[in-house]
Write an enzyme that holds these catalytic residues in place. Structure first.
Site, mmCIF file in Angstrom:
data_model
loop_
_atom_site.group_PDB
_atom_site.id
_atom_site.type_symbol
_atom_site.label_atom_id
_atom_site.label_comp_id
_atom_site.label_asym_id
_atom_site.label_seq_id
_atom_site.Cartn_x
_atom_site.Cartn_y
_atom_site.Cartn_z
ATOM 1 N N THR A 66 0.983 -1.350 0.022
ATOM 2 C CA THR A 66 -0.045 0.105 0.184
ATOM 3 C C THR A 66 0.715 1.434 -0.026
ATOM 4 O O THR A 66 2.036 1.207 0.212
ATOM 5 C CB THR A 66 -0.922 0.046 1.465
ATOM 6 O OG1 THR A 66 -0.345 0.161 2.205
ATOM 7 C CG2 THR A 66 -1.782 -1.284 1.305
ATOM 8 N N CYS A 67 0.399 2.347 -0.339
ATOM 9 C CA CYS A 67 0.997 3.558 -0.220
ATOM 10 C C CYS A 67 1.053 4.337 1.141
ATOM 11 O O CYS A 67 0.619 5.688 1.260
ATOM 12 C CB CYS A 67 0.160 4.550 -1.312
ATOM 13 S SG CYS A 67 0.352 4.049 -3.370
ATOM 14 N N ASP A 68 1.209 3.718 2.119
ATOM 15 C CA ASP A 68 1.164 4.018 3.459
ATOM 16 C C ASP A 68 2.727 3.815 3.926
ATOM 17 O O ASP A 68 2.965 2.645 3.731
ATOM 18 C CB ASP A 68 0.124 3.641 4.253
ATOM 19 C CG ASP A 68 0.224 4.230 5.655
ATOM 20 O OD1 ASP A 68 1.395 4.296 6.219
ATOM 21 O OD2 ASP A 68 -0.980 4.528 5.972
ATOM 22 N N ASN B 11 -6.549 1.441 -0.135
ATOM 23 C CA ASN B 11 -5.828 1.674 -1.670
ATOM 24 C C ASN B 11 -6.581 0.613 -2.680
ATOM 25 O O ASN B 11 -5.984 0.252 -3.730
ATOM 26 C CB ASN B 11 -4.489 1.129 -1.650
ATOM 27 C CG ASN B 11 -3.578 2.229 -1.686
ATOM 28 O OD1 ASN B 11 -2.189 2.294 -1.008
ATOM 29 N ND2 ASN B 11 -3.902 3.602 -1.315
#
Ligand code: PLP
Length: 376
Positions: free
Chosen positions: A323-325, A366
Site C-alpha cells: 500500500t501507499c502508506d 488503496n
C-alpha cells in the site's frame, strides 16, 4: 505446512494473497488444550479467527466461545453453540448490546469497573459477572495494555457491587498477554485471584470461577513450550494459591488454537534498492500491515517465511507491503533474511498466520480487497 494446504495451494488459480486454514490442525489443537487442562472449559476467543467453518468445528467438539460483540455472539450461535456456552468477555460494552446479548440468552459477562456493573444490572438482571484484573504481561510477545482490567484491590468492590445489584458475582479473569512464552506467567495473577476470592468470602460473597484468559502461543520462529507445560504450570499455580479448594476454571485461547493452522500465500511484487551500493534489498509483497499482517506492528510478531529458493544464499531484506502508506513496512529494524535469488513474481509462504490476520485486514485500503480466506 500440512499436506492438505500444500495440495490446496498447488491447484489454486485465483490471483492475490490468501490465508488457508487446515481444520485438522484446529481439531488437534482443541484436543491438546482439552487434554492438557482436563478440568478447564475452553472458550475459544472468536476474534482470533471467526471463520464459520472454524466456529462450527469447535462447537461440534464441545468448545465454548468468548465473544467481544453482539455480532460475535451471533456467529457463535449460528455455528451451533447454545447461549450458555458463550461469554460476553469484552469489558467495554454498550448497554443496548448487553441487553441484546441477554435477549439472545447470554448470561456471562466481563466487567472491570462499577459503571459496567451498573449497565449489566440494568440490561441483564441476574446475570453472572466476572471481574477482570490488570496483569503484568512480562514474557508476552504481544503484551496487552492497561486498557482492560482494574487493580486487584478494586475487584472486590466491583464484585461486591454486582452482588448488591442482584447479579451473581461469579469470578475473576485476567489475560497474561498474548503469545506468552513464560509458562509461569499465570502464577502472580492466580495469587491475586485467590486474594480476591478470600476478600469476597469475608464479605459473604462466594466466587466460583477463575477465567485464565488466553496467551497460549503459536509457533513462529522461536520454539515455544508445548501446551502440556502450560497445563502443568497452571495446575501447580492453582494448587499453590487455592489449595484443595480449586475454583472452576476456563481458558480463552485464540492464537494458540488457530495460529499454526493457517498459512498465507503471497507474491513478490518488487525487489529494489535505495542506492547502487545499498546492501539491504527492499522486498515488497502483495500483503502488508493492512492486508492482515497488523501484528508485525513494532515488529512484535516475526512470522516464519518460506520461499521456493530456500536452499540459496541468504541476505537481509527490508520486507514491506504493497500500500501507499509508509507505515506499511513489516520488518526493517531487524531485517529479514531471504534468498538472494528471490525474484519478482515468486510465491512466498508466511507460516503461523491462522490467527489475527483476516480480522485485522482492512476492507479496501488503496483498493486492495480484504484478505481472502479458505478453510479446508
Ligand atoms: C483476545 C483475547 C483472548 C485471546 O488471546 P490469545 O492470546 O490470542 O489466546 C482471550 N481472552 C480475551 C478476553 C481476549 O480479549
Amino acid at each position: 505446512m500440512t499436506a492438505r494446504i500444500r495440495e490446496f495451494l498447488r491447484t489454486r488459480r485465483e490471483d492475490g494473497p490468501c490465508v488457508v486454514v487446515d481444520l485438522d490442525v484446529v481439531r488437534d489443537n482443541y484436543r491438546a488444550f482439552a487434554h492438557a487442562l482436563p478440568d478447564t472449559r475452553v472458550f475459544y476467543a472468536v476474534k482470533a479467527n471467526p471463520a464459520p467453518e472454524i466456529l462450527r468445528l469447535l462447537a461440534s467438539l464441545g468448545s465454548c466461545f468468548d465473544a467481544a460483540s453482539v455480532v460475535e455472539i451471533e456467529m457463535a450461535l449460528a455455528a451451533g453453540a447454545t447461549a450458555d456456552r458463550i461469554s460476553f468477555g469484552n469489558t467495554i460494552k454498550k448497554e443496548r448490546d448487553i441487553a441484546r446479548a441477554h435477549q439472545l440468552g447470554v448470561r456471562l459477562f466481563a466487567v472491570d469497573c462499577l459503571a459496567e456493573v451498573e449497565k449489566i444490572a440494568r440490561a441483564a438482571p441476574g446475570a453472572k459477572v466476572f471481574c477482570r484484573i490488570l496483569c503484568d504481561c512480562d514474557g508476552a510477545e504481544w503484551p496487552l495494555s492497561r486498557k482492560f482490567g482494574c487493580v486487584p484491590e478494586m475487584a472486590t468492590d466491583v464484585l461486591e457491587q454486582a452482588h448488591r445489584l442482584g447479579l451473581e458475582a461469579y469470578g475473576v479473569s485476567f489475560h497474561v498477554g498474548s503469545q506468552q512464552t513464560n509458562t509461569e506467567a499465570w502464577d502472580i495473577a492466580l495469587a491475586s485471584a485467590s486474594t480476591i476470592f478470600r476478600e469476597c468470602a469475608e464479605r459473604g460473597i462466594h466466587l466460583r470461577m477463575v477465567n485464565l484468559g488466553g496467551g497460549f502461543p503459536a509457533r513462529y520462529l522461536k520454539p515455544v513450550p508445548g501446551v502440556e507445560s502450560y497445563g502443568d504450570a497452571i495446575f501447580r499455580a492453582l494448587s499453590r494459591h487455592f489449595g484443595n479448594r480449586l475454583p472452576e476454571t476456563i481458558i480463552e485461547p485464540g492464537r494458540g488454537m488457530v495460529g499454526d493452522a493457517g498459512i498465507i500465500e503471497t507474491e513478490v511484487v518488487l525487489v529494489s534498492k535505495k542506492s547502487e551500493n545499498d546492501d539491504v534489498r527492499w522486498v515488497y509483497l502483495d500483503i502488508g500491515k493492512f492486508g492482515g499482517l497488523a501484528e508485525t506492528m513494532d515488529e512484535s510478531i516475526r512470522y516464519p517465511i518460506r520461499t521456493t529458493r530456500d536452499g540459496d544464499e541468504m541476505a537481509p531484506c527490508v520486507l514491506a507491503g504493497p500500500t501507499c502508506d509508509s507505515a506499511d513496512v513489516l520488518y526493517e529494524k531487524v531485517p529479514y533474511l531471504l534468498p538472494v535469488s528471490l525474484e519478482i513474481g515468486d510465491k512466498v509462504l508466511i507460516e503461523g498466520t491462522g490467527a489475527y490476520t483476516t480480522t485485522y485486514s482492512a476492507v479496501a485500503f488503496n483498493g486492495f480487497p480484504p484478505l481472502k480466506s479458505y478453510v479446508i
